[in-house]
Design a protein around this motif. Structure first.
Motif, PDB file in Angstrom:
ATOM      1  N   ILE A 109       0.843  -1.207   0.000  1.00 43.57           N
ATOM      2  CA  ILE A 109       0.000   0.000   0.000  1.00 43.57           C
ATOM      3  C   ILE A 109       0.873   1.250   0.000  1.00 43.57           C
ATOM      4  O   ILE A 109       0.613   2.209  -0.717  1.00 43.57           O
ATOM      5  N   ARG A 110       1.947   1.183   0.806  1.00 45.67           N
ATOM      6  CA  ARG A 110       2.855   2.335   0.862  1.00 45.67           C
ATOM      7  C   ARG A 110       3.426   2.615  -0.527  1.00 45.67           C
ATOM      8  O   ARG A 110       3.439   3.736  -0.995  1.00 45.67           O
ATOM      9  N   GLN A 111       3.859   1.535  -1.168  1.00 43.48           N
ATOM     10  CA  GLN A 111       4.476   1.721  -2.481  1.00 43.48           C
ATOM     11  C   GLN A 111       3.459   2.236  -3.492  1.00 43.48           C
ATOM     12  O   GLN A 111       3.724   3.177  -4.223  1.00 43.48           O
ATOM     13  N   ALA A 112       2.282   1.607  -3.499  1.00 45.17           N
ATOM     14  CA  ALA A 112       1.273   1.998  -4.500  1.00 45.17           C
ATOM     15  C   ALA A 112       0.820   3.433  -4.284  1.00 45.17           C
ATOM     16  O   ALA A 112       0.597   4.176  -5.230  1.00 45.17           O
ATOM     17  N   SER A 113       0.709   3.831  -3.002  1.00 46.00           N
ATOM     18  CA  SER A 113       0.168   5.165  -2.751  1.00 46.00           C
ATOM     19  C   SER A 113       1.217   6.250  -2.909  1.00 46.00           C
ATOM     20  O   SER A 113       0.904   7.433  -2.862  1.00 46.00           O
ATOM     21  N   THR A 119      -2.473   9.548  -3.940  1.00 44.34           N
ATOM     22  CA  THR A 119      -2.367  10.390  -2.750  1.00 44.34           C
ATOM     23  C   THR A 119      -1.686   9.561  -1.678  1.00 44.34           C
ATOM     24  O   THR A 119      -2.127   8.443  -1.391  1.00 44.34           O
ATOM     25  N   LEU A 120      -0.626  10.097  -1.101  1.00 45.88           N
ATOM     26  CA  LEU A 120       0.165   9.350  -0.141  1.00 45.88           C
ATOM     27  C   LEU A 120      -0.699   8.810   0.997  1.00 45.88           C
ATOM     28  O   LEU A 120      -1.483   9.541   1.588  1.00 45.88           O
ATOM     29  N   GLY A 121      -0.572   7.540   1.247  1.00 45.62           N
ATOM     30  CA  GLY A 121      -1.304   6.937   2.361  1.00 45.62           C
ATOM     31  C   GLY A 121      -2.728   6.539   2.022  1.00 45.62           C
ATOM     32  O   GLY A 121      -3.381   5.863   2.799  1.00 45.62           O
ATOM     33  N   VAL A 122      -3.221   6.966   0.867  1.00 43.95           N
ATOM     34  CA  VAL A 122      -4.602   6.609   0.497  1.00 43.95           C
ATOM     35  C   VAL A 122      -4.560   5.355  -0.372  1.00 43.95           C
ATOM     36  O   VAL A 122      -3.822   5.295  -1.355  1.00 43.95           O
ATOM     37  N   TYR A 123      -5.345   4.378  -0.027  1.00 47.93           N
ATOM     38  CA  TYR A 123      -5.338   3.120  -0.762  1.00 47.93           C
ATOM     39  C   TYR A 123      -5.838   3.341  -2.189  1.00 47.93           C
ATOM     40  O   TYR A 123      -6.948   3.821  -2.404  1.00 47.93           O
ATOM     41  N   PRO A 124      -5.018   2.992  -3.174  1.00 46.73           N
ATOM     42  CA  PRO A 124      -5.380   3.330  -4.555  1.00 46.73           C
ATOM     43  C   PRO A 124      -6.300   2.319  -5.233  1.00 46.73           C
ATOM     44  O   PRO A 124      -6.592   2.449  -6.423  1.00 46.73           O
ATOM     45  N   GLY A 125      -6.755   1.304  -4.513  1.00 45.23           N
ATOM     46  CA  GLY A 125      -7.733   0.385  -5.116  1.00 45.23           C
ATOM     47  C   GLY A 125      -7.105  -0.781  -5.863  1.00 45.23           C
ATOM     48  O   GLY A 125      -7.727  -1.335  -6.778  1.00 45.23           O
ATOM     49  N   THR A 126      -5.897  -1.140  -5.445  1.00 38.61           N
ATOM     50  CA  THR A 126      -5.166  -2.217  -6.128  1.00 38.61           C
ATOM     51  C   THR A 126      -6.016  -3.490  -6.310  1.00 38.61           C
ATOM     52  O   THR A 126      -5.988  -4.103  -7.372  1.00 38.61           O
ATOM     53  N   CYS A 127      -6.739  -3.893  -5.279  1.00 36.36           N
ATOM     54  CA  CYS A 127      -7.487  -5.160  -5.328  1.00 36.36           C
ATOM     55  C   CYS A 127      -8.956  -4.975  -5.697  1.00 36.36           C
ATOM     56  O   CYS A 127      -9.744  -5.918  -5.615  1.00 36.36           O
TER      57      CYS A 127
END
Ligand code: GLU
Length: 294
Positions: A109-113, A119-127
């Motif tokens: 999550i850290r890497q993706a966000s 947006t840093l720290g916001v879950y980008p919806g990977t799954c």
């Protein structure tokens, strides 16, 4: 406009240690807000995060509140006894396609966000859009968390957030909203440290009201109390080593002295050194309390 029903307030502490004066001050203002309006005041132990619960602290906390002169209506609710209700709500949301399993680690999550356009720290919806085959495959390797899909207006603020954790515990965000909605809470009064949760909670509450067309349609009102206590800006928190209520009691100070001290710190009274909680209710108005909110 629909007419608002009577105020239903609540105090919802986590029994994770002793009640320090900052918590007590929030409890006092939540109680005052309900009682000044002749409303209902509920007491709820938020003990879903079992690893953080300290055995016996629920009883000490209730004893401190009673000692101060606060009362509540009905039995104290324990979230740990309502797990099947949270499960049912999750199942309803699942039926509507509103939740999904998430297999990401914190590191993922850290890497993706931190990627561009995120947006840093916001879950980008990977799954968010895994197909059934993939979900099946990943489930064999690890247990997923469960996230709720948020509408676009929340995507940058909070992203799809966790309702059920990978370790099997229900998330605070889910439990708190299920209870506030099911208990018919109209007004949440709490510390400003929880202000950030409000967007998420409003959204969840909305989803739940939608499922229950016969229920209330008006939203819960959220009010936040600044955690700063005194004119010097001292924050009342455990971290800063401030008093626990028990220490105050042990030092032989009385409840009316503490009520007065807290009420002065909230600018509700001036120059009074001792009064009971009930005397305080009778000497202030709703507008005095609303002035305290941020
Ligand atoms: N249980 C939370 C806490 O003690 C408060 C929840 C709330 O008031 O919304 O921090």
């Amino acid at each position: 406009m629909t007419e608002r029903q009577n105020t239903v307030g609540r105090y919802a502490p986590s029994p994770t240690g002793d009640l320090h004066l900052g918590n007590l001050r929030t409890a006092l203002i939540a109680w005052l807000h309900a009682r000044v309006q002749k409303g209902v005041f509920l007491m709820r132990m938020e003990d879903v995060d079992t690893a953080r619960v300290v055995a016996g602290s629920d009883k000490r906390l209730l004893s401190d509140l009673e000692w101060l002169g606060l009362d509540w209506d009905g039995e104290v609710i324990y979230q740990s006894q309502r797990l099947s209700m949270y499960q049912d709500v999750l199942a309803d949301l699942d039926e509507q396609g509103l939740i999904y399993p998430c297999f990401c680690s914190r590191k993922d999550i850290r890497q993706a966000s931190s990627a561009p356009h995120s947006t840093l720290g916001v879950y980008p919806g990977t799954c968010a859009n895994l197909d059934a085959v993939k979900i099946n495959e990943l489930s064999k390797i690890k247990s997923p968390a469960t996230r709720v899909r948020v509408p676009n207006y929340l995507k940058n603020d909070c992203g799809d957030f966790v309702l059920h954790r990978a370790d099997g515990l229900f998330a605070y965000q889910l439990a708190v909203v299920v209870d506030d909605v099911k208990q018919g809470v109209t007004d949440v009064v709490r510390g400003s440290d929880l202000a950030d949760s409000t967007l998420r909670q409003r959204y969840l509450a909305q989803l739940m009201y939608r499922q229950n067309p016969m229920g209330r349609s008006d939203a819960i009102r959220y009010h936040h109390v600044p955690l700063v206590l005194d004119d010097d800006g001292n924050r009342m928190s455990k971290r800063d080593g401030s008093f626990s209520t028990q220490q105050w009691r042990d030092a032989g100070r009385s409840a009316p002295e503490l009520v007065a001290y807290l009420a002065r710190s909230l600018n509700l009274i001036d120059g009074i050194n001792a009064l009971t909680a009930n005397e305080l209710v009778n000497s202030i108005e709703l507008t005095d309390i609303v002035d305290v909110f941020m």
